[in-house]
Design a protein around this motif. Structure first.
Motif, PDB file in Angstrom:
ATOM      1  N   CYS A  58       0.845  -1.196   0.000  1.00  0.00           N
ATOM      2  CA  CYS A  58       0.000   0.000   0.000  1.00  0.00           C
ATOM      3  C   CYS A  58       0.879   1.244   0.000  1.00  0.00           C
ATOM      4  O   CYS A  58       1.792   1.375   0.815  1.00  0.00           O
ATOM      5  N   ARG A  62      -7.583  -1.060 -10.374  1.00  0.00           N
ATOM      6  CA  ARG A  62      -8.155  -0.535  -9.132  1.00  0.00           C
ATOM      7  C   ARG A  62      -7.886  -1.518  -7.978  1.00  0.00           C
ATOM      8  O   ARG A  62      -8.373  -2.637  -7.967  1.00  0.00           O
ATOM      9  N   LEU A  63      -7.092  -1.065  -6.999  1.00  0.00           N
ATOM     10  CA  LEU A  63      -6.777  -1.888  -5.836  1.00  0.00           C
ATOM     11  C   LEU A  63      -7.172  -1.150  -4.571  1.00  0.00           C
ATOM     12  O   LEU A  63      -7.115   0.081  -4.514  1.00  0.00           O
ATOM     13  N   GLN A  64      -7.561  -1.926  -3.572  1.00  0.00           N
ATOM     14  CA  GLN A  64      -7.926  -1.319  -2.295  1.00  0.00           C
ATOM     15  C   GLN A  64      -7.184  -2.019  -1.169  1.00  0.00           C
ATOM     16  O   GLN A  64      -7.139  -3.251  -1.110  1.00  0.00           O
ATOM     17  N   CYS A  65      -6.567  -1.242  -0.300  1.00  0.00           N
ATOM     18  CA  CYS A  65      -5.868  -1.783   0.866  1.00  0.00           C
ATOM     19  C   CYS A  65      -6.915  -2.294   1.846  1.00  0.00           C
ATOM     20  O   CYS A  65      -7.711  -1.534   2.378  1.00  0.00           O
ATOM     21  N   SER A  66      -6.915  -3.588   2.060  1.00  0.00           N
ATOM     22  CA  SER A  66      -7.995  -4.224   2.819  1.00  0.00           C
ATOM     23  C   SER A  66      -7.988  -3.823   4.285  1.00  0.00           C
ATOM     24  O   SER A  66      -6.933  -3.672   4.902  1.00  0.00           O
ATOM     25  N   GLU A  67      -9.164  -3.638   4.824  1.00  0.00           N
ATOM     26  CA  GLU A  67      -9.349  -3.364   6.249  1.00  0.00           C
ATOM     27  C   GLU A  67      -9.762  -4.670   6.950  1.00  0.00           C
ATOM     28  O   GLU A  67     -10.240  -5.586   6.317  1.00  0.00           O
ATOM     29  N   GLY A  73      -7.506   1.055   3.929  1.00  0.00           N
ATOM     30  CA  GLY A  73      -8.680   1.236   3.092  1.00  0.00           C
ATOM     31  C   GLY A  73      -8.456   2.090   1.857  1.00  0.00           C
ATOM     32  O   GLY A  73      -9.394   2.328   1.090  1.00  0.00           O
ATOM     33  N   MET A  74      -7.231   2.563   1.633  1.00  0.00           N
ATOM     34  CA  MET A  74      -6.963   3.426   0.481  1.00  0.00           C
ATOM     35  C   MET A  74      -7.225   2.684  -0.824  1.00  0.00           C
ATOM     36  O   MET A  74      -6.870   1.522  -0.985  1.00  0.00           O
ATOM     37  N   VAL A  75      -7.862   3.378  -1.780  1.00  0.00           N
ATOM     38  CA  VAL A  75      -8.078   2.849  -3.124  1.00  0.00           C
ATOM     39  C   VAL A  75      -7.080   3.534  -4.050  1.00  0.00           C
ATOM     40  O   VAL A  75      -7.022   4.766  -4.105  1.00  0.00           O
ATOM     41  N   ALA A 123      -3.575   7.689  -5.914  1.00  0.00           N
ATOM     42  CA  ALA A 123      -5.007   7.527  -5.711  1.00  0.00           C
ATOM     43  C   ALA A 123      -5.670   7.119  -7.027  1.00  0.00           C
ATOM     44  O   ALA A 123      -5.286   7.602  -8.106  1.00  0.00           O
ATOM     45  N   TYR A 124      -6.643   6.241  -6.931  1.00  0.00           N
ATOM     46  CA  TYR A 124      -7.235   5.686  -8.150  1.00  0.00           C
ATOM     47  C   TYR A 124      -7.833   6.785  -9.032  1.00  0.00           C
ATOM     48  O   TYR A 124      -8.416   7.751  -8.550  1.00  0.00           O
TER      49      TYR A 124
END
Length: 432
Positions: free
Chosen positions: A290, A307-312, A317-319, A327-328
């Motif tokens: 991330c 498009r990737l999202q840092c999982s919570e 949670g950043m996309v 940032a996406y």
């Protein structure tokens, strides 16, 4: 000087006994018999660390300290004997020197937080009890560090364990706690007064690298060596030994196998070491880190999209975009415009002084760095050639072309984009 030891009785009960090292074994047995009132001194054996304490010798010859634990077992007949070995004998011969007592060294995390002299202990691998006899003594470090090597007879009732488990305790405090210290098998007593490979001083203890030459380094120089390697991302990712370093002399087969040796750097730097090691593994497995400041969450993904999202909840949670690590966004990546656009969209008047300082730092980073084409880590070039080495992912790339370094880059603009800066293009005339 009297001190207290713990006596573990055959029925699993314990007895706290005050003793003196001048006592003989017979004196010790008499005291145990008197205190318990049901054990005959002629029908018991006393075991300490897999070794029988017997005969007329005093207790001085054993590594007994405050709160050491001795195990009492009953024999079937008064004449029964057994050969019992001490677990330290073989290793002491392997690393011993003349005229100086050899010690084991451990890193004590629980209490001391530093390298300390250690104590070798042994127990049944199954029931974790110390009332055992060894089939043979260990002949060296490998007998102790490997599992299921030496057989035992366990005297604990109903226990069927038949393998020894060696472990270490810190020698600076009570050994009755449940904490086992990690042995640093490369740290040893400097019995030969060998000089440090780096500073040339004679220190004790020292670290001995596992190379054929067995180069010696004092612990302070080893600490500085590890810090230097860590800062430049010079540790190696090994499939068996983890994130490690080799002998600084460049010797073959000299990688350090036990990672706890690197705790000598201190807790803060050891945490960095663990973080860098985890990042190396994720990147080696073609994973994703991330890019959010202060996050660094890593994971392996099969998602081929951008498009990737840092999982919570572990991540932030950043996309973000998988290609530019920003940032996406929709459309093609234009890193410079994305970064500048993100900064320009922020109204600095709405920010606190701390936030404004961070924004200014971010702006400076964007203006003075370029991102590694492979992992997008910001890299600043303060001079030298165009051949860049990313300290995070080890990727080699061209500062001008932003592609993997190749022979054309080396030929055309190794030292810059101006042909006059390339020494290969220099024309030298000799004038009479």
């Amino acid at each position: 000087m009297p001190f207290f030891i713990n006596i573990r009785l055959p029925d699993k009960s314990s007895l706290l006994l005050e003793i003196e090292k001048e006592w003989t074994t017979d004196k010790l047995k008499e005291e145990i018999s008197t205190k318990t009132k049901h054990l005959d001194k002629n029908s018991i054996k006393i075991i300490f660390c897999g070794q029988e304490i017997s005969g007329e010798e005093t207790l001085k010859g054993y590594d007994l300290g405050e709160n050491s634990t001795l195990h009492v077992i009953e024999v079937k007949s008064a004449g029964e004997t057994a050969k019992i070995f001490g677990p330290a004998a073989g290793i002491q011969r392997e690393i011993a020197g003349e005229g100086r007592r050899v010690k084991y060294f451990v890193y004590c995390k629980a209490v001391c937080g530093s390298v300390q002299p250690g104590k070798l202990r042994v127990r049944c691998k199954l029931c974790k009890d110390g009332a055992i006899t060894l089939e043979r003594e260990p002949r060296g470090w490998m007998d102790v560090l490997r599992q299921n090597v030496i057989g035992i007879t366990c005297h604990t009732k109903d226990c069927t364990g038949n393998k020894a488990e060696f472990y270490f305790k810190c020698g600076q405090h009570s050994s009755v706690d449940d904490y086992d210290a990690v042995v640093l098998n490369l740290v040893c007593t400097n019995t030969t007064d060998a000089v440090c490979l780096t500073c040339g001083d004679i220190s004790d203890p020292v670290l001995k690298f596992p190379c054929a030459v067995q180069h010696i380094m004092c612990l302070e120089c080893f600490r500085e060596y590890c810090l230097s390697k860590l800062n430049e991302r010079g540790f190696q990712a090994h499939p068996e030994y983890g994130y490690t370093v080799a002998c600084p002399a460049g010797c073959e087969d000299s990688l350090i196998q036990e990672s706890h040796h690197f705790r000598i750097m201190g807790n803060e730097q050891y945490s960095r070491y663990q973080q860098f090691g985890a990042e190396e593994w994720v990147l080696k497995e073609r994973g994703v880190l991330c890019p959010a400041p202060g996050c660094g969450q890593g994971w392996i993904t099969n998602d081929s999209g951008r498009r990737l999202q840092c999982s919570e909840p572990q991540g932030c949670g950043m996309v973000f975009c998988a290609e530019c690590r920003e940032a996406y966004h929709e459309g093609e990546c234009d890193l410079a415009s994305i970064q500048q656009g993100a900064i320009a969209s922020i109204n600095s008047a709405d920010l606190s002084q701390t936030q404004q300082d961070r924004l200014q730092s971010l702006d400076t980073i964007h203006k003075t760095t370029k991102s590694c084409p492979k992992c997008s880590t910001p890299v600043e070039r303060s001079g030298g050639c165009m051949h860049m080495h990313c300290i995070r992912c080890k990727h080699e790339w061209c500062w001008l072309c932003l592609i993997e370094w190749n022979s054309e880059c080396q030929s055309d603009h190794w030292f810059g984009d101006n042909p006059l800066n390339n020494p290969l293009n220099y024309h030298i005339e000799f004038i009479d």
